[in-house]
Design a protein around this motif. Structure first.
Motif, PDB file in Angstrom:
ATOM      1  N   THR A  77       0.831  -1.207   0.000  1.00  0.00           N
ATOM      2  CA  THR A  77       0.000   0.000   0.000  1.00  0.00           C
ATOM      3  C   THR A  77       0.862   1.252   0.000  1.00  0.00           C
ATOM      4  O   THR A  77       0.609   2.199  -0.755  1.00  0.00           O
ATOM      5  CB  THR A  77      -0.925   0.008   1.235  1.00  0.00           C
ATOM      6  N   LYS A  78       1.914   1.266   0.845  1.00  0.00           N
ATOM      7  CA  LYS A  78       2.801   2.427   0.897  1.00  0.00           C
ATOM      8  C   LYS A  78       3.539   2.600  -0.420  1.00  0.00           C
ATOM      9  O   LYS A  78       3.717   3.716  -0.903  1.00  0.00           O
ATOM     10  CB  LYS A  78       3.811   2.263   2.036  1.00  0.00           C
ATOM     11  N   GLY A  79       3.948   1.478  -1.015  1.00  0.00           N
ATOM     12  CA  GLY A  79       4.648   1.552  -2.296  1.00  0.00           C
ATOM     13  C   GLY A  79       3.753   2.106  -3.382  1.00  0.00           C
ATOM     14  O   GLY A  79       4.187   2.916  -4.211  1.00  0.00           O
ATOM     15  N   GLY A  80       2.474   1.697  -3.369  1.00  0.00           N
ATOM     16  CA  GLY A  80       1.535   2.217  -4.357  1.00  0.00           C
ATOM     17  C   GLY A  80       1.312   3.704  -4.189  1.00  0.00           C
ATOM     18  O   GLY A  80       1.205   4.445  -5.179  1.00  0.00           O
ATOM     19  N   ALA A  81       1.243   4.172  -2.927  1.00  0.00           N
ATOM     20  CA  ALA A  81       1.066   5.599  -2.671  1.00  0.00           C
ATOM     21  C   ALA A  81       2.260   6.401  -3.173  1.00  0.00           C
ATOM     22  O   ALA A  81       2.101   7.491  -3.728  1.00  0.00           O
ATOM     23  CB  ALA A  81       0.848   5.840  -1.179  1.00  0.00           C
ATOM     24  N   VAL A  85       4.290   5.555  -5.665  1.00  0.00           N
ATOM     25  CA  VAL A  85       4.235   5.576  -7.124  1.00  0.00           C
ATOM     26  C   VAL A  85       3.203   6.588  -7.610  1.00  0.00           C
ATOM     27  O   VAL A  85       3.446   7.349  -8.554  1.00  0.00           O
ATOM     28  CB  VAL A  85       3.897   4.168  -7.661  1.00  0.00           C
ATOM     29  N   LEU A  86       2.046   6.610  -6.929  1.00  0.00           N
ATOM     30  CA  LEU A  86       0.994   7.557  -7.310  1.00  0.00           C
ATOM     31  C   LEU A  86       1.469   8.991  -7.148  1.00  0.00           C
ATOM     32  O   LEU A  86       1.245   9.831  -8.037  1.00  0.00           O
ATOM     33  CB  LEU A  86      -0.254   7.307  -6.464  1.00  0.00           C
ATOM     34  N   LYS A  87       2.132   9.291  -6.027  1.00  0.00           N
ATOM     35  CA  LYS A  87       2.612  10.649  -5.803  1.00  0.00           C
ATOM     36  C   LYS A  87       3.664  11.042  -6.837  1.00  0.00           C
ATOM     37  O   LYS A  87       3.686  12.182  -7.303  1.00  0.00           O
ATOM     38  CB  LYS A  87       3.180  10.780  -4.388  1.00  0.00           C
ATOM     39  N   ARG A  88       4.534  10.101  -7.210  1.00  0.00           N
ATOM     40  CA  ARG A  88       5.547  10.402  -8.227  1.00  0.00           C
ATOM     41  C   ARG A  88       4.900  10.649  -9.589  1.00  0.00           C
ATOM     42  O   ARG A  88       5.287  11.563 -10.315  1.00  0.00           O
ATOM     43  CB  ARG A  88       6.543   9.249  -8.323  1.00  0.00           C
ATOM     44  N   PHE A  89       3.879   9.843  -9.914  1.00  0.00           N
ATOM     45  CA  PHE A  89       3.167  10.011 -11.187  1.00  0.00           C
ATOM     46  C   PHE A  89       2.480  11.372 -11.230  1.00  0.00           C
ATOM     47  O   PHE A  89       2.583  12.110 -12.221  1.00  0.00           O
ATOM     48  CB  PHE A  89       2.137   8.893 -11.342  1.00  0.00           C
ATOM     49  N   ILE A  90       1.810  11.739 -10.150  1.00  0.00           N
ATOM     50  CA  ILE A  90       1.122  13.025 -10.099  1.00  0.00           C
ATOM     51  C   ILE A  90       2.143  14.166 -10.126  1.00  0.00           C
ATOM     52  O   ILE A  90       1.930  15.180 -10.801  1.00  0.00           O
ATOM     53  CB  ILE A  90       0.223  13.102  -8.846  1.00  0.00           C
ATOM     54  N   GLY A  91       3.249  13.993  -9.417  1.00  0.00           N
ATOM     55  CA  GLY A  91       4.288  15.013  -9.412  1.00  0.00           C
ATOM     56  C   GLY A  91       4.840  15.262 -10.806  1.00  0.00           C
ATOM     57  O   GLY A  91       5.065  16.419 -11.200  1.00  0.00           O
ATOM     58  N   TRP A  92       5.064  14.186 -11.569  1.00  0.00           N
ATOM     59  CA  TRP A  92       5.558  14.344 -12.940  1.00  0.00           C
ATOM     60  C   TRP A  92       4.545  15.099 -13.788  1.00  0.00           C
ATOM     61  O   TRP A  92       4.905  16.013 -14.551  1.00  0.00           O
ATOM     62  CB  TRP A  92       5.830  12.974 -13.566  1.00  0.00           C
ATOM     63  N   ASN A  93       3.275  14.753 -13.667  1.00  0.00           N
ATOM     64  CA  ASN A  93       2.235  15.433 -14.436  1.00  0.00           C
ATOM     65  C   ASN A  93       2.150  16.912 -14.065  1.00  0.00           C
ATOM     66  O   ASN A  93       2.000  17.781 -14.937  1.00  0.00           O
ATOM     67  CB  ASN A  93       0.883  14.761 -14.212  1.00  0.00           C
ATOM     68  N   ARG A  94       2.238  17.238 -12.778  1.00  0.00           N
ATOM     69  CA  ARG A  94       2.164  18.630 -12.355  1.00  0.00           C
ATOM     70  C   ARG A  94       3.375  19.419 -12.856  1.00  0.00           C
ATOM     71  O   ARG A  94       3.249  20.590 -13.240  1.00  0.00           O
ATOM     72  CB  ARG A  94       2.043  18.741 -10.836  1.00  0.00           C
ATOM     73  N   CYS A  95       4.532  18.806 -12.857  1.00  0.00           N
ATOM     74  CA  CYS A  95       5.730  19.469 -13.388  1.00  0.00           C
ATOM     75  C   CYS A  95       5.584  19.742 -14.883  1.00  0.00           C
ATOM     76  O   CYS A  95       5.946  20.811 -15.381  1.00  0.00           O
ATOM     77  CB  CYS A  95       6.969  18.620 -13.131  1.00  0.00           C
ATOM     78  N   ALA A  96       5.028  18.759 -15.611  1.00  0.00           N
ATOM     79  CA  ALA A  96       4.819  18.937 -17.052  1.00  0.00           C
ATOM     80  C   ALA A  96       3.804  20.045 -17.315  1.00  0.00           C
ATOM     81  O   ALA A  96       3.975  20.852 -18.240  1.00  0.00           O
ATOM     82  CB  ALA A  96       4.346  17.622 -17.678  1.00  0.00           C
ATOM     83  N   ILE A 137      -7.387  15.200  -1.935  1.00  0.00           N
ATOM     84  CA  ILE A 137      -6.628  16.456  -1.946  1.00  0.00           C
ATOM     85  C   ILE A 137      -5.142  16.264  -1.624  1.00  0.00           C
ATOM     86  O   ILE A 137      -4.281  16.819  -2.323  1.00  0.00           O
ATOM     87  CB  ILE A 137      -7.273  17.490  -0.995  1.00  0.00           C
ATOM     88  N   PRO A 138      -4.759  15.483  -0.587  1.00  0.00           N
ATOM     89  CA  PRO A 138      -3.321  15.332  -0.303  1.00  0.00           C
ATOM     90  C   PRO A 138      -2.534  14.748  -1.476  1.00  0.00           C
ATOM     91  O   PRO A 138      -1.323  14.991  -1.590  1.00  0.00           O
ATOM     92  CB  PRO A 138      -3.299  14.375   0.900  1.00  0.00           C
ATOM     93  N   TYR A 139      -3.192  13.987  -2.334  1.00  0.00           N
ATOM     94  CA  TYR A 139      -2.509  13.410  -3.492  1.00  0.00           C
ATOM     95  C   TYR A 139      -2.546  14.353  -4.695  1.00  0.00           C
ATOM     96  O   TYR A 139      -1.530  14.589  -5.351  1.00  0.00           O
ATOM     97  CB  TYR A 139      -3.160  12.078  -3.888  1.00  0.00           C
TER      98      TYR A 139
END
Length: 260
Positions: free
Chosen positions: A10-14, A16-27, A173-175
């Motif tokens: 579960t922590k690993g999935g969270a 990965v999700l945060k990294r994916f969202i972070g990449w999208n927000r940076c783009a 929201i936190p994600y």
């Protein structure tokens, strides 16, 4: 109870999700820097603050009522007027950032006489904006002015907000928008929250000189997923070009209570 392996998963999935969202927000941020005319967002807050400042200079108010500001007011106390705050909840700082703080709904009559009434991102959270309009009219002295910014109910973000609901919204929201934690997540009703509907409500209440300025850029709410961000931004640009105010992201609206 989760097993240790399930907890790690579960922590690993969270992560990965945060990294994916972070990449999208940076783009999305990169696109906004490179193409500001397409993806940039004019500041509705700057327009709201300009209108407030102009009317402070014109009216020389003795009292200003801010509704829904909680402990994050638009103005500062100690500038020649009594600064009154009103919200349905209170926090310790509410009694230090205002000269007076009232805990109640704006839908109920307010025991205040103010020369100006202001709010930002409040009225979408009010279940009955006709009642709120009546209370605002009564709280203003004749000739007094009010200025508001509110999101508009038919923008894709506002529709998604109503579909998701406040419980799921607080979980997401936190994600999706970590910078908004603790600032947003309140139930949203969007009662009459469109440029034409709100102007009509104010006019029927007796306000005059109603001035509405729409804004069309709220695609940042979709920056967690780049294709959605781009799609919404292009839709917003089309609506702005065609002056489809019904689909604006939000609007600044001002009105005056007639002088007796």
């Amino acid at each position: 109870m989760l097993s240790p392996n399930q907890t790690v998963g579960t922590k690993g999935g969270a992560v990965v999700l945060k990294r994916f969202i972070g990449w999208n927000r940076c783009a999305a941020a990169w696109l906004e820097r490179r193409l500001p005319r397409v993806f940039g967002a004019p500041s509705y807050k700057a327009e709201l603050e300009r209108r407030i400042a102009d009317d402070i200079a014109r009216l020389r108010p003795s009292a200003i009522l801010e509704v829904g500001g909680i402990d994050r007011p638009l103005l500062q106390r100690g500038h020649g007027f009594s600064y009154i705050g009103l919200d349905i909840e209170e926090r310790p700082d509410c009694y230090t950032v205002y000269d007076r703080f009232i805990v109640q709904s704006i839908e109920q009559p307010v025991n205040v006489e103010a020369d100006m009434l202001i709010s930002i991102t409040l009225m979408e959270h009010v279940p009955d904006n006709r009642a709120a309009s009546s209370s605002m009219f009564s709280a203003l002295r004749p000739g007094g002015a009010m200025h508001h910014y509110m999101p508009s109910k038919w923008h894709p973000y506002s529709i998604a907000l109503r579909l998701v609901g406040p419980v799921m919204q607080k979980w997401l929201i936190p994600y999706l928008r970590p910078s908004a934690v603790g600032v947003t997540g309140y139930p949203a009703f969007f009662d009459h929250c469109s440029p034409s509907d709100m102007a009509k409500v104010f006019r029927q209440q007796g306000f005059e000189k109603i001035d509405v300025m729409p804004f069309y850029r709220a695609s940042d709410y979709f920056a967690f997923f780049l294709p959605a961000y781009v799609s919404v931004a292009l839709f917003e640009n089309l609506c702005a070009a065609l002056d489809w105010r019904v689909f604006c992201s939000g609007f600044v609206i001002s009105a005056i209570r007639p002088a007796d």
